[in-house]
Design a protein around this motif. Structure first.
Motif, PDB file in Angstrom:
ATOM      1  N   GLN A 180       0.826  -1.197   0.000  1.00  0.00           N
ATOM      2  CA  GLN A 180       0.000   0.000   0.000  1.00  0.00           C
ATOM      3  C   GLN A 180       0.868   1.259   0.000  1.00  0.00           C
ATOM      4  N   ILE A 181       1.911   1.227  -0.800  1.00  0.00           N
ATOM      5  CA  ILE A 181       2.827   2.366  -0.866  1.00  0.00           C
ATOM      6  C   ILE A 181       2.138   3.588  -1.456  1.00  0.00           C
ATOM      7  N   ASN A 182       1.239   3.405  -2.428  1.00  0.00           N
ATOM      8  CA  ASN A 182       0.565   4.555  -3.044  1.00  0.00           C
ATOM      9  C   ASN A 182      -0.287   5.298  -2.016  1.00  0.00           C
ATOM     10  N   GLN A 183      -1.006   4.555  -1.185  1.00  0.00           N
ATOM     11  CA  GLN A 183      -1.801   5.205  -0.141  1.00  0.00           C
ATOM     12  C   GLN A 183      -0.905   5.949   0.839  1.00  0.00           C
ATOM     13  N   THR A 184       0.218   5.348   1.183  1.00  0.00           N
ATOM     14  CA  THR A 184       1.157   5.998   2.103  1.00  0.00           C
ATOM     15  C   THR A 184       1.693   7.278   1.491  1.00  0.00           C
ATOM     16  N   ALA A 185       2.053   7.244   0.233  1.00  0.00           N
ATOM     17  CA  ALA A 185       2.570   8.438  -0.444  1.00  0.00           C
ATOM     18  C   ALA A 185       1.499   9.528  -0.497  1.00  0.00           C
ATOM     19  N   GLN A 220       1.827  13.156   1.255  1.00  0.00           N
ATOM     20  CA  GLN A 220       1.666  14.356   0.435  1.00  0.00           C
ATOM     21  C   GLN A 220       0.551  15.242   0.996  1.00  0.00           C
ATOM     22  N   SER A 221      -0.563  14.654   1.363  1.00  0.00           N
ATOM     23  CA  SER A 221      -1.667  15.419   1.932  1.00  0.00           C
ATOM     24  C   SER A 221      -1.262  16.087   3.236  1.00  0.00           C
ATOM     25  N   PHE A 222      -0.545  15.347   4.085  1.00  0.00           N
ATOM     26  CA  PHE A 222      -0.096  15.905   5.352  1.00  0.00           C
ATOM     27  C   PHE A 222       0.871  17.067   5.128  1.00  0.00           C
ATOM     28  N   SER A 251       0.235  24.852   4.651  1.00  0.00           N
ATOM     29  CA  SER A 251      -0.754  25.819   4.172  1.00  0.00           C
ATOM     30  C   SER A 251      -0.867  26.989   5.143  1.00  0.00           C
ATOM     31  N   LEU A 252      -1.262  28.124   4.627  1.00  0.00           N
ATOM     32  CA  LEU A 252      -1.357  29.345   5.412  1.00  0.00           C
ATOM     33  C   LEU A 252      -2.389  29.259   6.541  1.00  0.00           C
ATOM     34  N   PRO A 253      -3.577  28.691   6.338  1.00  0.00           N
ATOM     35  CA  PRO A 253      -4.544  28.653   7.440  1.00  0.00           C
ATOM     36  C   PRO A 253      -4.042  27.912   8.682  1.00  0.00           C
ATOM     37  N   ILE A 254      -3.275  26.853   8.491  1.00  0.00           N
ATOM     38  CA  ILE A 254      -2.744  26.112   9.638  1.00  0.00           C
ATOM     39  C   ILE A 254      -1.762  26.987  10.410  1.00  0.00           C
TER      40      ILE A 254
END
Length: 113
Positions: A68-73, A77-79, A85-88
């Motif tokens: 499940q490397i694609n899900q991990t990547a 990437q999402s994290f 991001s500026l709002p965080i």
């Protein structure tokens, strides 16, 4: 509501012996704590670090074995995109500002004589 038992408890507390402070209790305790044989600093700091490294290695091995490397990547990437991001950052800085202002106000309030 009957308060007889509570009244008896307070009466017993009022009639009990006063607190007797030990003269050198703090020094004795400090001496005993100094005599303890603590593990070395490198070991106290190294054990949590070793646990984190082992957890990371086991996590990577599990993801590689399950394929499940694609899900991990995608999760990484999402994290990364979210954390940069500026709002965080804005929310974090505002939270830090209000925490500092609250602590400053609390210390000024507590230091009043």
């Amino acid at each position: 509501m009957n308060n007889d038992k509570i009244d008896q408890l307070f009466a017993a507390t009022r009639d009990s012996e006063p607190y007797v402070a030990a003269d050198d209790f703090e020094q004795q305790l400090s001496r005993r704590l100094d005599q303890l044989d603590w593990p070395p600093l490198w070991l106290r700091a190294g054990l949590p670090f070793l646990g984190a490294i082992l957890g990371l290695v086991f996590g990577v091995v599990i993801f590689l074995i399950t394929g499940q490397i694609n899900q991990t990547a995608q999760i990484v990437q999402s994290f990364t995109e979210t954390s940069l991001s500026l709002p965080i950052w804005t929310a974090g800085l505002l939270s830090l500002f209000f925490t500092a202002a609250g602590l400053l106000g609390a210390t000024q309030f507590l230091n009043k004589e």
